[in-house]
Design an enzyme around this catalytic site. Structure first.
Site, mmCIF file in Angstrom:
data_model
loop_
_atom_site.group_PDB
_atom_site.id
_atom_site.type_symbol
_atom_site.label_atom_id
_atom_site.label_comp_id
_atom_site.label_asym_id
_atom_site.label_seq_id
_atom_site.Cartn_x
_atom_site.Cartn_y
_atom_site.Cartn_z
ATOM 1 N N SER A 7 0.852 -1.185 0.000
ATOM 2 C CA SER A 7 0.000 0.000 0.000
ATOM 3 C C SER A 7 0.888 1.234 0.000
ATOM 4 O O SER A 7 1.664 1.451 0.938
ATOM 5 C CB SER A 7 -0.887 0.015 1.250
ATOM 6 O OG SER A 7 -1.414 1.315 1.425
ATOM 7 N N HIS A 32 -1.351 -1.329 -4.213
ATOM 8 C CA HIS A 32 -2.603 -0.932 -3.554
ATOM 9 C C HIS A 32 -2.612 0.590 -3.393
ATOM 10 O O HIS A 32 -1.694 1.182 -2.835
ATOM 11 C CB HIS A 32 -2.686 -1.623 -2.199
ATOM 12 C CG HIS A 32 -3.970 -1.426 -1.479
ATOM 13 N ND1 HIS A 32 -5.123 -2.122 -1.795
ATOM 14 C CD2 HIS A 32 -4.298 -0.618 -0.431
ATOM 15 C CE1 HIS A 32 -6.100 -1.752 -0.977
ATOM 16 N NE2 HIS A 32 -5.629 -0.834 -0.146
ATOM 17 N N ASP A 34 -4.737 3.779 -2.065
ATOM 18 C CA ASP A 34 -5.799 4.170 -1.131
ATOM 19 C C ASP A 34 -6.312 5.572 -1.394
ATOM 20 O O ASP A 34 -5.537 6.532 -1.375
ATOM 21 C CB ASP A 34 -5.259 4.116 0.305
ATOM 22 C CG ASP A 34 -5.059 2.688 0.784
ATOM 23 O OD1 ASP A 34 -6.032 1.929 0.797
ATOM 24 O OD2 ASP A 34 -3.911 2.349 1.134
ATOM 25 N N MET A 36 -8.969 8.497 -0.070
ATOM 26 C CA MET A 36 -9.786 8.910 1.087
ATOM 27 C C MET A 36 -10.327 10.312 0.859
ATOM 28 O O MET A 36 -9.612 11.170 0.336
ATOM 29 C CB MET A 36 -8.927 8.915 2.350
ATOM 30 C CG MET A 36 -8.241 7.592 2.628
ATOM 31 S SD MET A 36 -7.205 7.721 4.082
ATOM 32 C CE MET A 36 -6.390 6.120 4.040
ATOM 33 N N HIS A 65 -8.452 1.263 -3.844
ATOM 34 C CA HIS A 65 -9.360 1.094 -2.702
ATOM 35 C C HIS A 65 -9.996 2.451 -2.400
ATOM 36 O O HIS A 65 -9.354 3.341 -1.857
ATOM 37 C CB HIS A 65 -8.526 0.585 -1.507
ATOM 38 C CG HIS A 65 -9.263 0.484 -0.212
ATOM 39 N ND1 HIS A 65 -8.615 0.305 0.994
ATOM 40 C CD2 HIS A 65 -10.588 0.528 0.083
ATOM 41 C CE1 HIS A 65 -9.507 0.251 1.969
ATOM 42 N NE2 HIS A 65 -10.713 0.393 1.447
ATOM 43 N N MET A 67 -12.111 4.817 -0.364
ATOM 44 C CA MET A 67 -12.714 5.055 0.961
ATOM 45 C C MET A 67 -13.412 6.409 0.877
ATOM 46 O O MET A 67 -12.990 7.390 1.484
ATOM 47 C CB MET A 67 -11.618 5.053 2.042
ATOM 48 C CG MET A 67 -11.120 3.664 2.374
ATOM 49 S SD MET A 67 -9.564 3.665 3.281
ATOM 50 C CE MET A 67 -8.420 3.705 1.899
ATOM 51 N N MET A 136 -11.589 -5.444 5.772
ATOM 52 C CA MET A 136 -10.706 -4.544 6.536
ATOM 53 C C MET A 136 -10.346 -5.206 7.865
ATOM 54 O O MET A 136 -11.231 -5.640 8.614
ATOM 55 C CB MET A 136 -11.384 -3.197 6.790
ATOM 56 C CG MET A 136 -11.589 -2.330 5.557
ATOM 57 S SD MET A 136 -10.113 -2.007 4.576
ATOM 58 C CE MET A 136 -9.059 -1.135 5.741
ATOM 59 N N GLY A 144 -0.529 1.825 9.593
ATOM 60 C CA GLY A 144 0.211 1.614 10.834
ATOM 61 C C GLY A 144 -0.607 1.223 12.054
ATOM 62 O O GLY A 144 -0.119 1.301 13.177
ATOM 63 N N ASP A 175 -6.643 -6.074 4.577
ATOM 64 C CA ASP A 175 -5.969 -4.767 4.568
ATOM 65 C C ASP A 175 -5.984 -4.187 5.974
ATOM 66 O O ASP A 175 -7.053 -3.942 6.532
ATOM 67 C CB ASP A 175 -6.738 -3.856 3.584
ATOM 68 C CG ASP A 175 -6.116 -2.481 3.416
ATOM 69 O OD1 ASP A 175 -5.023 -2.231 3.957
ATOM 70 O OD2 ASP A 175 -6.748 -1.657 2.717
ATOM 71 N N GLY A 177 -2.716 -3.730 9.170
ATOM 72 C CA GLY A 177 -1.901 -4.440 10.156
ATOM 73 C C GLY A 177 -1.326 -5.758 9.653
ATOM 74 O O GLY A 177 -0.947 -6.619 10.452
ATOM 75 N N GLY A 197 1.187 -1.997 4.123
ATOM 76 C CA GLY A 197 1.767 -0.665 3.956
ATOM 77 C C GLY A 197 3.042 -0.514 4.748
ATOM 78 O O GLY A 197 4.150 -0.667 4.227
HETATM 79 C C1 DX5 Z 1 -6.039 1.974 5.683
HETATM 80 C C2 DX5 Z 1 -5.668 1.610 4.279
HETATM 81 C C3 DX5 Z 1 -4.563 0.639 4.194
HETATM 82 C C4 DX5 Z 1 -3.270 1.073 4.839
HETATM 83 C C5 DX5 Z 1 -2.701 -0.156 5.464
HETATM 84 O O1 DX5 Z 1 -7.273 2.561 5.712
HETATM 85 O O2 DX5 Z 1 -6.767 1.077 3.579
HETATM 86 O O3 DX5 Z 1 -4.354 0.193 2.867
HETATM 87 O O4 DX5 Z 1 -2.332 1.638 3.981
HETATM 88 O O5 DX5 Z 1 -1.587 0.175 6.204
HETATM 89 P P1 DX5 Z 1 -0.845 -0.855 7.152
HETATM 90 O O6 DX5 Z 1 -0.444 -2.027 6.320
HETATM 91 O O7 DX5 Z 1 0.325 -0.070 7.646
HETATM 92 O O8 DX5 Z 1 -1.799 -1.220 8.254
HETATM 93 ZN ZN ZN Z 2 -6.417 0.084 1.620
#
Ligand code: DX5
Ligand code: ZN
Length: 225
Positions: A7, A32, A34, A36, A65, A67, A136, A144, A175, A177, A197
């Site tokens: 990501s 990936h 993201d 938002m 993705h 959001m 999710m 993070g 997706d 952690g 990520g």
């Molecule tokens: C969070 C995103 C993820 C994010 C994951 O809302 O959709 O794709 O980048 O990040 P990590 O892998 O660090 O949890």
């Molecule tokens: Zn994502």
């Protein structure tokens, strides 16, 4: 088959092209991306112009993705900007079926995403139409965060229902952690596409990080279902 999808939310945006090249060289399967809007989630990331430049400069499979609220409004723009797969949240769209059709009309893959507090059955009506379900494993909005292991039973339920309706080919992506010490729980439950990520971009040696996650995904930690 496990697909590893770094990501770019955790990449260094001042050199995004190089960062993407680096993870592709390191064995990444998809990228990936993201998006938002500051409404569906309390954060704002990147959008259409960045995807357009990036997909032109660096050839890859772009897993977008969304959001955002009412995602159908932006499907055409993201498809034209180079998305290979567009996923949107079941919680953000009134006409999920129509949005899946709209994504498919561009000749690309469609995915539906489910937040941690939303029950698995909310996506069941669309399992016969989508290419992928994204479960999710954190609250969407930020990289993070800590992996929610309790999401594994939801992955099991979706995998079981997919098999029941003859959709053995359904991709299930996770997706949030995901790292070498958590991914094995999700693969045991039936996930086969893994977004990561911070556990990839936070490491100096991205190839080693990707290999570590892939090896761990292929060695399921415990059977959840
Ligand atoms: C969070 C995103 C993820 C994010 C994951 O809302 O959709 O794709 O980048 O990040 P990590 O892998 O660090 O949890
Ligand atoms: Zn994502």
């Amino acid at each position: 088959m496990s697909l590893i999808c770094p990501s770019i939310l955790s990449a260094d945006f001042s050199k995004l092209g190089e960062e993407v090249e680096d993870v592709l060289k390191g064995g990444a399967d998809w990228i990936h991306y993201d998006v938002m809007d500051g409404r569906f989630v309390p954060n704002i990331s990147i959008g259409i112009p960045v995807l357009k430049s990036l997909s032109k400069a660096v050839k890859a499979f772009y897993d977008v993705h969304l959001m955002i609220e009412e995602p159908h409004r932006y499907v055409n723009d993201f498809a034209k900007a180079g998305a290979d797969l567009i996923s949107f949240h079941v919680e953000a769209e009134a006409d999920c079926s129509g949005t899946i059709d709209l994504i498919h009309s561009h000749g690309i893959k469609a995915g539906i995403v489910i937040k941690p507090d939303t029950p698995a059955k909310e996506v069941f009506p669309y399992l016969n139409k989508v290419d992928m379900v994204l479960v999710m494993t954190v609250e969407p909005g930020f990289g993070g965060q800590s992996f929610k292991q309790e999401m594994c039973s939801k992955i099991c339920d979706i995998r079981e229902e997919a098999i029941r309706i003859g959709r053995d080919d359904l991709l299930i992506e996770v997706d949030g952690g995901i790292a070498s010490d958590t991914v094995g729980y999700t693969s045991a439950a039936g996930a086969n596409v893994f977004v990561a990520g911070s556990s990839i971009f936070g490491e100096k040696d991205r190839a080693a990080a990707i290999t570590g996650i892939r090896d761990a995904a292929d060695a399921p930690l415990m059977h959840q279902c």
